[in-house]
Design a protein around this motif. Structure first.
Motif, PDB file in Angstrom:
ATOM      1  N   THR A  35     -25.628 -21.020  27.899  1.00  0.00           N
ATOM      2  CA  THR A  35     -26.103 -22.340  27.500  1.00  0.00           C
ATOM      3  C   THR A  35     -27.457 -22.241  26.804  1.00  0.00           C
ATOM      4  O   THR A  35     -27.818 -23.111  26.028  1.00  0.00           O
ATOM      5  CB  THR A  35     -26.194 -23.282  28.713  1.00  0.00           C
ATOM      6  N   ASN A  65     -21.623 -23.052  22.524  1.00  0.00           N
ATOM      7  CA  ASN A  65     -21.054 -23.921  21.487  1.00  0.00           C
ATOM      8  C   ASN A  65     -20.131 -23.182  20.528  1.00  0.00           C
ATOM      9  O   ASN A  65     -19.264 -23.794  19.911  1.00  0.00           O
ATOM     10  CB  ASN A  65     -22.166 -24.623  20.707  1.00  0.00           C
ATOM     11  N   TYR A  67     -17.762 -21.455  21.303  1.00  0.00           N
ATOM     12  CA  TYR A  67     -16.416 -21.455  21.876  1.00  0.00           C
ATOM     13  C   TYR A  67     -15.814 -22.846  22.073  1.00  0.00           C
ATOM     14  O   TYR A  67     -14.668 -22.961  22.505  1.00  0.00           O
ATOM     15  CB  TYR A  67     -16.437 -20.704  23.209  1.00  0.00           C
ATOM     16  N   LEU A  68     -16.590 -23.884  21.774  1.00  0.00           N
ATOM     17  CA  LEU A  68     -16.054 -25.244  21.928  1.00  0.00           C
ATOM     18  C   LEU A  68     -14.872 -25.451  20.989  1.00  0.00           C
ATOM     19  O   LEU A  68     -14.833 -24.913  19.885  1.00  0.00           O
ATOM     20  CB  LEU A  68     -17.139 -26.278  21.628  1.00  0.00           C
ATOM     21  N   GLY A  69     -13.905 -26.213  21.429  1.00  0.00           N
ATOM     22  CA  GLY A  69     -12.741 -26.494  20.597  1.00  0.00           C
ATOM     23  C   GLY A  69     -11.657 -25.446  20.673  1.00  0.00           C
ATOM     24  O   GLY A  69     -10.599 -25.606  20.074  1.00  0.00           O
ATOM     25  N   CYS A  86     -22.949 -26.886  31.387  1.00  0.00           N
ATOM     26  CA  CYS A  86     -21.878 -26.432  30.501  1.00  0.00           C
ATOM     27  C   CYS A  86     -21.200 -27.618  29.824  1.00  0.00           C
ATOM     28  O   CYS A  86     -20.877 -28.613  30.478  1.00  0.00           O
ATOM     29  CB  CYS A  86     -20.853 -25.656  31.313  1.00  0.00           C
ATOM     30  N   PRO A  87     -20.982 -27.516  28.518  1.00  0.00           N
ATOM     31  CA  PRO A  87     -20.250 -28.591  27.841  1.00  0.00           C
ATOM     32  C   PRO A  87     -18.844 -28.717  28.418  1.00  0.00           C
ATOM     33  O   PRO A  87     -18.291 -27.771  28.954  1.00  0.00           O
ATOM     34  CB  PRO A  87     -20.170 -28.107  26.389  1.00  0.00           C
ATOM     35  N   THR A  88     -18.272 -29.873  28.280  1.00  0.00           N
ATOM     36  CA  THR A  88     -16.923 -30.107  28.765  1.00  0.00           C
ATOM     37  C   THR A  88     -15.911 -29.489  27.813  1.00  0.00           C
ATOM     38  O   THR A  88     -15.977 -29.693  26.612  1.00  0.00           O
ATOM     39  CB  THR A  88     -16.651 -31.612  28.884  1.00  0.00           C
ATOM     40  N   PHE A  89     -15.009 -28.729  28.372  1.00  0.00           N
ATOM     41  CA  PHE A  89     -13.925 -28.139  27.600  1.00  0.00           C
ATOM     42  C   PHE A  89     -12.665 -28.937  27.909  1.00  0.00           C
ATOM     43  O   PHE A  89     -11.611 -28.403  28.186  1.00  0.00           O
ATOM     44  CB  PHE A  89     -13.725 -26.671  27.995  1.00  0.00           C
ATOM     45  N   LYS A  92      -8.619 -28.418  27.092  1.00  0.00           N
ATOM     46  CA  LYS A  92      -8.335 -27.134  26.462  1.00  0.00           C
ATOM     47  C   LYS A  92      -8.505 -25.968  27.426  1.00  0.00           C
ATOM     48  O   LYS A  92      -8.507 -24.829  27.026  1.00  0.00           O
ATOM     49  CB  LYS A  92      -9.247 -26.938  25.254  1.00  0.00           C
TER      50      LYS A  92
END
Length: 144
Positions: A35, A65, A67-69, A86-89, A92
């Motif tokens: 992060t 970021n 790896y997002l998407g 951590c961003p929400t995945f 996915k």
């Protein structure tokens, strides 16, 4: 099978977990990120992993970021900071786990003590990720 391992700096714990998991099964697609990624993998992490035959010299800390998407079978956080920020995945990720460890880069004391903390955490990561591999992945229908 695609696995993403996250911590804050992506310089110690996530890199060691990445190395161990990849060594258990070269067919796995293992990635690690942070992060707030450091500029390089911690030299003591590289040293203690080399002692057990795993070379992290080519590893580079990467921002989460990146790896997002993407789709993941597992997203695993190895520190509380990454778990909390951590961003929400969403949608996915097949499974999200937290397997936490102390940060050896925060150890203070003599150089020998600090190095021993890196070894202790390395050994804990090896044990936990070997158990994860044997219970979650080895017999998984996705892995077959």
């Amino acid at each position: 099978m695609r696995i993403l391992i996250l911590c804050t700096g992506n310089s110690c714990r996530s890199q060691m977990a990445h190395g161990f998991l990849q060594s258990l099964d070269p067919k796995l697609e293992v990635y690690s990120g942070g992060t707030e990624p450091a500029t390089q993998v911690n030299p003591l992490a590289i040293k203690v992993m080399k002692e057990v035959g795993i070379d992290l010299c080519s590893h580079i800390p990467t921002h989460v970021n990146t790896y997002l998407g993407q789709e993941w079978d597992y997203v695993i956080t190895v520190c509380g900071g990454a778990r909390d920020t951590c961003p929400t995945f969403a949608g996915k990720v097949r499974k999200r786990l937290h397997i936490g460890f102390d940060d050896p880069s925060h150890a203070t004391g003599t150089p020998a003590f600090i190095e021993s903390e890196f070894r202790r955490v390395r050994d804990e990561i090896k044990e936990a990720f070997t158990r994860f591999y044997l219970t979650e992945i080895k017999n998984s229908a996705i892995h077959a």
